[in-house]
Design a protein around this motif. Sequence first.
Motif, mmCIF file in Angstrom:
data_model
loop_
_atom_site.group_PDB
_atom_site.id
_atom_site.type_symbol
_atom_site.label_atom_id
_atom_site.label_comp_id
_atom_site.label_asym_id
_atom_site.label_seq_id
_atom_site.Cartn_x
_atom_site.Cartn_y
_atom_site.Cartn_z
ATOM 1 N N GLY A 175 -29.171 -13.268 7.375
ATOM 2 C CA GLY A 175 -28.568 -11.966 7.684
ATOM 3 C C GLY A 175 -27.181 -12.042 8.267
ATOM 4 N N GLY A 176 -26.513 -13.195 8.165
ATOM 5 C CA GLY A 176 -25.210 -13.370 8.807
ATOM 6 C C GLY A 176 -24.182 -12.324 8.427
ATOM 7 N N ARG A 177 -24.054 -12.037 7.146
ATOM 8 C CA ARG A 177 -23.054 -11.046 6.706
ATOM 9 C C ARG A 177 -23.409 -9.642 7.207
ATOM 10 N N ILE A 178 -24.695 -9.340 7.230
ATOM 11 C CA ILE A 178 -25.139 -8.020 7.713
ATOM 12 C C ILE A 178 -24.806 -7.878 9.193
ATOM 13 N N HIS A 179 -25.042 -8.930 9.971
ATOM 14 C CA HIS A 179 -24.746 -8.876 11.401
ATOM 15 C C HIS A 179 -23.244 -8.684 11.646
ATOM 16 N N LYS A 180 -22.423 -9.367 10.860
ATOM 17 C CA LYS A 180 -20.976 -9.224 11.046
ATOM 18 C C LYS A 180 -20.522 -7.807 10.696
ATOM 19 N N ALA A 181 -21.023 -7.262 9.605
ATOM 20 C CA ALA A 181 -20.656 -5.891 9.224
ATOM 21 C C ALA A 181 -21.090 -4.914 10.308
ATOM 22 N N TRP A 182 -22.279 -5.147 10.868
ATOM 23 C CA TRP A 182 -22.749 -4.284 11.955
ATOM 24 C C TRP A 182 -21.800 -4.345 13.149
ATOM 25 N N ALA A 183 -21.374 -5.562 13.525
ATOM 26 C CA ALA A 183 -20.498 -5.720 14.688
ATOM 27 C C ALA A 183 -19.192 -4.962 14.503
ATOM 28 N N LYS A 184 -18.629 -4.979 13.300
ATOM 29 C CA LYS A 184 -17.379 -4.250 13.030
ATOM 30 C C LYS A 184 -17.611 -2.749 13.183
ATOM 31 N N ARG A 185 -18.709 -2.260 12.634
ATOM 32 C CA ARG A 185 -18.979 -0.832 12.713
ATOM 33 C C ARG A 185 -19.347 -0.424 14.129
ATOM 34 N N LYS A 186 -20.059 -1.286 14.834
ATOM 35 C CA LYS A 186 -20.432 -0.974 16.207
ATOM 36 C C LYS A 186 -19.193 -0.834 17.079
ATOM 37 N N MET A 187 -18.256 -1.752 16.926
ATOM 38 C CA MET A 187 -17.031 -1.684 17.717
ATOM 39 C C MET A 187 -16.274 -0.388 17.431
ATOM 40 N N ALA A 188 -16.186 -0.035 16.169
ATOM 41 C CA ALA A 188 -15.477 1.191 15.802
ATOM 42 C C ALA A 188 -16.228 2.432 16.282
ATOM 43 N N SER A 189 -17.550 2.364 16.298
ATOM 44 C CA SER A 189 -18.351 3.489 16.786
ATOM 45 C C SER A 189 -18.149 3.694 18.282
ATOM 46 N N LEU A 190 -18.138 2.605 19.037
ATOM 47 C CA LEU A 190 -17.958 2.704 20.482
ATOM 48 C C LEU A 190 -16.536 3.097 20.843
ATOM 49 N N PHE A 191 -15.590 2.459 20.154
ATOM 50 C CA PHE A 191 -14.175 2.630 20.490
ATOM 51 C C PHE A 191 -13.394 2.897 19.200
ATOM 52 N N PRO A 192 -13.317 4.155 18.767
ATOM 53 C CA PRO A 192 -12.676 4.477 17.493
ATOM 54 C C PRO A 192 -11.243 3.965 17.373
ATOM 55 N N GLU A 193 -10.566 3.820 18.508
ATOM 56 C CA GLU A 193 -9.188 3.334 18.458
ATOM 57 C C GLU A 193 -9.093 1.872 18.020
ATOM 58 N N THR A 231 -32.540 -3.590 11.215
ATOM 59 C CA THR A 231 -31.874 -2.579 12.047
ATOM 60 C C THR A 231 -30.386 -2.527 11.754
ATOM 61 N N HIS A 232 -29.756 -3.691 11.673
ATOM 62 C CA HIS A 232 -28.311 -3.722 11.426
ATOM 63 C C HIS A 232 -27.979 -3.284 10.004
ATOM 64 N N PHE A 233 -28.852 -3.598 9.043
ATOM 65 C CA PHE A 233 -28.638 -3.156 7.665
ATOM 66 C C PHE A 233 -28.692 -1.639 7.579
ATOM 67 N N ILE A 234 -29.707 -1.055 8.224
ATOM 68 C CA ILE A 234 -29.841 0.406 8.209
ATOM 69 C C ILE A 234 -28.657 1.057 8.923
ATOM 70 N N SER A 235 -28.261 0.476 10.049
ATOM 71 C CA SER A 235 -27.118 1.010 10.794
ATOM 72 C C SER A 235 -25.858 0.998 9.951
ATOM 73 N N ASN A 236 -25.681 -0.053 9.158
ATOM 74 C CA ASN A 236 -24.504 -0.155 8.304
ATOM 75 C C ASN A 236 -24.482 0.921 7.243
ATOM 76 N N ARG A 237 -25.659 1.483 6.941
ATOM 77 C CA ARG A 237 -25.766 2.519 5.904
ATOM 78 C C ARG A 237 -25.572 3.920 6.457
ATOM 79 N N VAL A 238 -25.540 4.021 7.778
ATOM 80 C CA VAL A 238 -25.428 5.330 8.415
ATOM 81 C C VAL A 238 -24.013 5.486 8.955
ATOM 82 N N VAL A 239 -23.321 6.484 8.508
ATOM 83 C CA VAL A 239 -21.948 6.699 8.957
ATOM 84 C C VAL A 239 -21.938 6.966 10.443
ATOM 85 N N GLY A 240 -21.134 6.191 11.175
ATOM 86 C CA GLY A 240 -21.053 6.348 12.620
ATOM 87 C C GLY A 240 -22.340 6.001 13.325
ATOM 88 N N PHE A 241 -23.211 5.187 12.650
ATOM 89 C CA PHE A 241 -24.528 4.822 13.172
ATOM 90 C C PHE A 241 -25.406 6.068 13.274
#
Length: 425
Positions: A306-324, A415-425
């Motif tokens: 799941g390495g690629r899925i985890h990385k994609a999640w981390a990018k989206r999580k950061m943007a979700s927390l801090f849009p800037e 969890t991270h795969f599903i999160s990646n599919r949901v805009v803004g988590f």
Amino acid sequence: MQFGEENLWKATLANRFEGSVAPHNDIFDVIVIGGGFTGLSAALHIALSGKTVCVLEAKTIGHGGSGRNVGYVNAGLWTPPDEVEEILGKEVGIRLNAELANGPETVFDLIEKHQIQCDAVRQATLHCSETQHGLKQLQSRYDQQIARGAPVRLLDRKETCEKIGSERFVGALWDPRAGTIHPLAYAQGLARAAHQAGAVILEHAPAQSVRRENGRWSVNLPSGSVSAEKLIQATNAYGIEGARKNEFIPVYYFQFATEPLSDTHRRRILAGGEGCWDCATVMSSFRLDGEGRLLIGAVGNLNGFGGRIHKAWAKRKMASLFPELAGVDFAYSWCGRIAFTSDHLPRVVYLGENAISIFGYSGRGISPGTVFGKCAADWVMEGSQDAFPIPIANSHHEPFIATKSLYYEFGAVATHFISNRVVGF
């Protein structure tokens, strides 16, 4: 694609401790296997007591979980204090809760006493929730901590968002006893302090076999052997060949880190320097390091399927927390292994006469590891299991280890795969 080799803590370590590569002496009072928080705390306190002690580290100091840690110096365990007392019984549970509540004090006192340069910031931690359900969990933890005299506060949405610089959260549990450090620098500082106190620290010294001979413990190394009256195995989630294996559930935790944020971003994001984690079923964490890099972490194995899925999640999580920070790249990525037990409580187990193994911090390594290392030194001096806040067991069996480990990883990937599919988590 492989991740996990660009460890921020290793890349930013300013002053590496150089251990010896061969034993100065083959006879000691105590042998410690493992150069992490527990083993080094034990070695330091043993050396300060006047006993001779040798630390055997298979790689380099802090190579395992101690150098892959998030860097939170927390009070207590993941398991809430009421549950700790229910599992262990009132008397033992009260003692364990009390000693680990003072864990941050032990860590920061050692940092100050031995002048360990590890970016120590005692600005509290925030246990955050994005949902009302999570807020109820925090309320329960708050009530339990207040009942034990802890100086915690339950923050409302407004104060939580102000402290974090994010609109995602509805509340947080603020704990001023806690703080953050550069975990690898702390481990290296413990090694340096132990060495200065007289401990022999060996790096690149894997224990190839461990046996009891003529009333002493003997450990074979690639370049000879060492022996001692007492043995402490402090490998936690990073086991050794030729010795009794700890039974635990291996769970992985990954982290990504940016380059230092701009001054503008740092004035808004975690301006107080708190370390944060959330109430999600698959927990995640975020903090700044001493130079203002943002770290995002969560349960999961970067080097697994799941390495690629985890990385994609981390990018989206950061943007979700801090849009800037949307579009900001990560400069570092790494992963470590955690020794989980089913009840998330640590274990001390006899390996034989005058030998113990300590493991099972379940993601809370810094404070408990330091405290249990100090307890191990007391055990060396006193020879009593009362040196620890929990009884020393004759054995520990963890059923269905492989199944449980896969459960955690599959759960994190899903969890991270599903999160990646949901805009803004």
